[in-house]
Design an enzyme around this catalytic site. Structure first.
Site, mmCIF file in Angstrom:
data_model
loop_
_atom_site.group_PDB
_atom_site.id
_atom_site.type_symbol
_atom_site.label_atom_id
_atom_site.label_comp_id
_atom_site.label_asym_id
_atom_site.label_seq_id
_atom_site.Cartn_x
_atom_site.Cartn_y
_atom_site.Cartn_z
ATOM 1 N N ARG A 173 0.823 -1.207 0.000
ATOM 2 C CA ARG A 173 0.000 0.000 0.000
ATOM 3 C C ARG A 173 0.860 1.261 0.000
ATOM 4 N NH1 ARG A 173 -5.133 0.099 2.313
ATOM 5 N NH2 ARG A 173 -4.681 1.917 3.581
ATOM 6 N N ARG A 177 9.411 6.124 -3.260
ATOM 7 C CA ARG A 177 9.607 7.120 -4.323
ATOM 8 C C ARG A 177 11.015 7.673 -4.310
ATOM 9 N NH1 ARG A 177 5.150 10.333 -2.554
ATOM 10 N NH2 ARG A 177 3.359 9.280 -3.460
ATOM 11 N N ARG A 250 -8.525 -6.647 13.569
ATOM 12 C CA ARG A 250 -7.830 -5.781 14.512
ATOM 13 C C ARG A 250 -8.810 -4.686 14.878
ATOM 14 N NH1 ARG A 250 -4.037 -7.278 17.523
ATOM 15 N NH2 ARG A 250 -2.923 -5.289 17.568
ATOM 16 N N ARG A 281 -0.144 5.881 16.529
ATOM 17 C CA ARG A 281 -0.028 7.229 15.971
ATOM 18 C C ARG A 281 -0.856 8.224 16.768
ATOM 19 N NH1 ARG A 281 -2.624 5.470 10.108
ATOM 20 N NH2 ARG A 281 -4.501 4.545 10.942
ATOM 21 N N GLU A 301 -3.911 6.545 19.058
ATOM 22 C CA GLU A 301 -4.516 5.345 18.491
ATOM 23 C C GLU A 301 -3.809 4.100 19.024
ATOM 24 O OE1 GLU A 301 -5.401 6.406 14.335
ATOM 25 O OE2 GLU A 301 -5.241 4.260 13.937
ATOM 26 N N TYR A 349 -9.701 -5.361 3.166
ATOM 27 C CA TYR A 349 -9.069 -4.121 3.609
ATOM 28 C C TYR A 349 -9.293 -3.058 2.530
ATOM 29 C CZ TYR A 349 -5.129 -1.423 5.698
ATOM 30 O OH TYR A 349 -4.333 -0.489 6.291
ATOM 31 N N ASP A 351 -10.166 0.585 0.872
ATOM 32 C CA ASP A 351 -10.175 2.023 1.079
ATOM 33 C C ASP A 351 -11.553 2.548 0.662
ATOM 34 O OD1 ASP A 351 -7.561 2.202 1.970
ATOM 35 O OD2 ASP A 351 -6.743 2.380 -0.049
HETATM 36 N N1 UDP Z 1 3.402 1.119 7.863
HETATM 37 C C1 UDP Z 1 4.633 1.120 8.477
HETATM 38 N N2 UDP Z 1 5.098 2.272 9.046
HETATM 39 C C2 UDP Z 1 4.392 3.411 9.031
HETATM 40 C C3 UDP Z 1 3.122 3.436 8.390
HETATM 41 C C4 UDP Z 1 2.658 2.265 7.821
HETATM 42 O O1 UDP Z 1 5.311 0.112 8.516
HETATM 43 O O2 UDP Z 1 4.858 4.417 9.590
HETATM 44 C C5 UDP Z 1 2.911 -0.144 7.264
HETATM 45 C C6 UDP Z 1 2.166 -0.977 8.291
HETATM 46 O O3 UDP Z 1 2.456 -2.340 8.021
HETATM 47 C C7 UDP Z 1 0.728 -0.673 8.000
HETATM 48 C C8 UDP Z 1 0.739 -0.523 6.491
HETATM 49 O O4 UDP Z 1 2.000 0.107 6.225
HETATM 50 O O5 UDP Z 1 -0.117 -1.712 8.414
HETATM 51 C C9 UDP Z 1 -0.404 0.301 5.930
HETATM 52 O O6 UDP Z 1 -0.421 1.532 6.557
HETATM 53 P P1 UDP Z 1 -1.536 2.632 6.292
HETATM 54 O O7 UDP Z 1 -1.104 3.876 6.958
HETATM 55 O O8 UDP Z 1 -1.821 2.645 4.842
HETATM 56 O O9 UDP Z 1 -2.775 1.992 7.056
HETATM 57 P P2 UDP Z 1 -4.151 2.642 7.509
HETATM 58 O O10 UDP Z 1 -4.043 4.118 7.310
HETATM 59 O O11 UDP Z 1 -5.204 1.973 6.673
HETATM 60 O O12 UDP Z 1 -4.251 2.283 8.932
#
Ligand code: UDP
Length: 369
Positions: A173, A177, A250, A281, A301, A349, A351
């Site tokens: 996901r 870059r 989860r 976060r 969170e 999962y 979006d």
């Molecule tokens: N992820 C990570 N570090 C970060 C942010 C995301 O390793 O700082 C990984 C982690 O495995 C997570 C996945 O990327 O489950 C997807 O993150 P995203 O932020 O897309 O998830 P959401 O916003 O749906 O909770």
């Protein structure tokens, strides 16, 4: 009992709202029920201190699908918010997603070539041809340093499982870059609805009857008898009374507080990527809408293992749960009167843009029959 509606929609979230809007437009009748006391499911937002607070976790609308973008713009104006979270690893700050800013801070590299060489060097020892899990995938993509500082701790907190037991696709996901671009998403269109998601959803379902605080399963037969077709957006295993076993999710717990200061962290999203900080976060909601209010609202969170009765958030798409879901999917196909949709109904999962896309497709299919 005479049938009153063409469709009964169980769940007033995004899937249900799109479905309802479309069938109504086509001249059909429908009733939406939801067990919560509000509409909008997990995209529900609420005003606190004049700030839109995303009660069930931050949602940032992003899509590459022009049709979907135009679709949501009928119901709300979108602001220019672009998600660019920062990661805090024991007090070191890095830009996300992984881009030249991240590589520069991590290794001091300046050019894309230097960054690519560094990553190659880092993964050389551990490169695997076909990554079988998230750990292998992550190291292949960005090397060991970034895996250790920005991925491992965060991912294991979020999913409650070691990275080598998680599917590789979760990390796909995230973009990698070789430009100095902190935009988290590779999406053409992005923003947050002005006035909040709840208002957007209310617009979608304008003129449609909604009953809140109603548990479908408490009187399933009666509810079913009110309509020709049922659109069920709750957990698919709950529909079948968990007869093949319980699908895992989860869950997330939020600690939200109002702070008497204008600006707490300078960004909407700060990820705590070490293993020790108990939360994943901190969201500072006002920055999603460039707020200048005198106070601020923040949510910590905490990721948690889901138990029956908790709110499910993320389906756990590992092998065990995927094969269990497959049994439910087959059972669902045999339920002629019922359409299963959304993150919980399809155990995916998704979006938000994808939810809209599949709901629109499904409506088309159902109405053409
Ligand atoms: N992820 C990570 N570090 C970060 C942010 C995301 O390793 O700082 C990984 C982690 O495995 C997570 C996945 O990327 O489950 C997807 O993150 P995203 O932020 O897309 O998830 P959401 O916003 O749906 O909770």
């Amino acid at each position: 009992m005479n049938k009153k509606y063409d469709f009964l929609i169980v769940g007033a979230g995004l899937y249900g709202a799109v479905f309802a809007h479309e069938v109504r437009k086509a001249g059909k009748t429908c009733l939406i029920i939801d067990k919560r006391g509000h509409v909008a499911g997990n995209i529900y937002s609420e005003r606190i201190e004049d700030i839109q607070v995303h009660k069930y976790g931050a949602h940032i609308f992003h899509t590459n699908n022009k049709e979907v973008w135009q679709y949501v713009n009928q119901f709300a104006e979108f602001n220019r918010y672009t998600n660019s979270p920062v990661a805090n690893y024991n007090g070191e700050i890095y830009n996300l997603p992984f881009n030249m800013n991240t590589f520069n801070k991590m290794w001091g590299v300046i050019t894309p070539d230097e960054a690519k060489k560094k990553i190659e060097q880092q993964r050389n020892e551990s490169f695997v041809e076909n990554p079988r899990n998230l750990e292998e995938q992550a190291i292949n993509l960005v090397g060991v340093d970034i895996y250790e500082k920005l991925i491992r701790g965060y991912t294991e907190k979020q999913w409650g499982r070691p990275c080598n037991e998680l599917p590789a696709f979760i990390i796909r996901r995230l973009p990698v870059r070789f430009t100095y671009d902190n935009n988290y998403f590779n999406a053409k269109y992005q923003g947050i609805p002005v006035g909040g998601y709840t208002r957007m959803l209310e617009k979608m379902i304008e003129g449609i009857e909604v009953k809140l605080n109603v548990d479908y399963f408490e009187d399933k037969e009666r509810w079913d008898s009110t309509a020709d077709k049922v659109v069920y957006t709750g957990p698919i295993d709950a529909y079948f009374n968990y007869k093949f076993g319980i699908l895992e999710y989860r869950s997330v717990r939020f600690e939200t507080e109002v702070l008497d200061m204008e600006n707490f962290q300078g960004n909407a999203v700060v990820n705590y990527t070490d293993s020790e900080t108990p939360y994943t976060r901190i969201i500072e909601h006002k920055h999603f809408e460039f707020g200048t209010q005198p106070k601020t609202v923040v949510s910590r969170e905490y990721s948690a293992e889901w138990q029956l009765g908790d709110e499910p958030y993320y389906p756990v798409n590992d092998e065990k749960n995927s094969s269990l879901y497959e049994k439910y999917r087959v059972a669902a196909e045999a339920e002629n009167k019922v359409i299963f949709g959304g993150r919980l109904g399809e155990y995916k999962y998704y979006d938000m843009d994808k939810v809209i896309e599949v709901a629109l497709q499904k409506v088309k299919e159902v109405l053409s029959k």
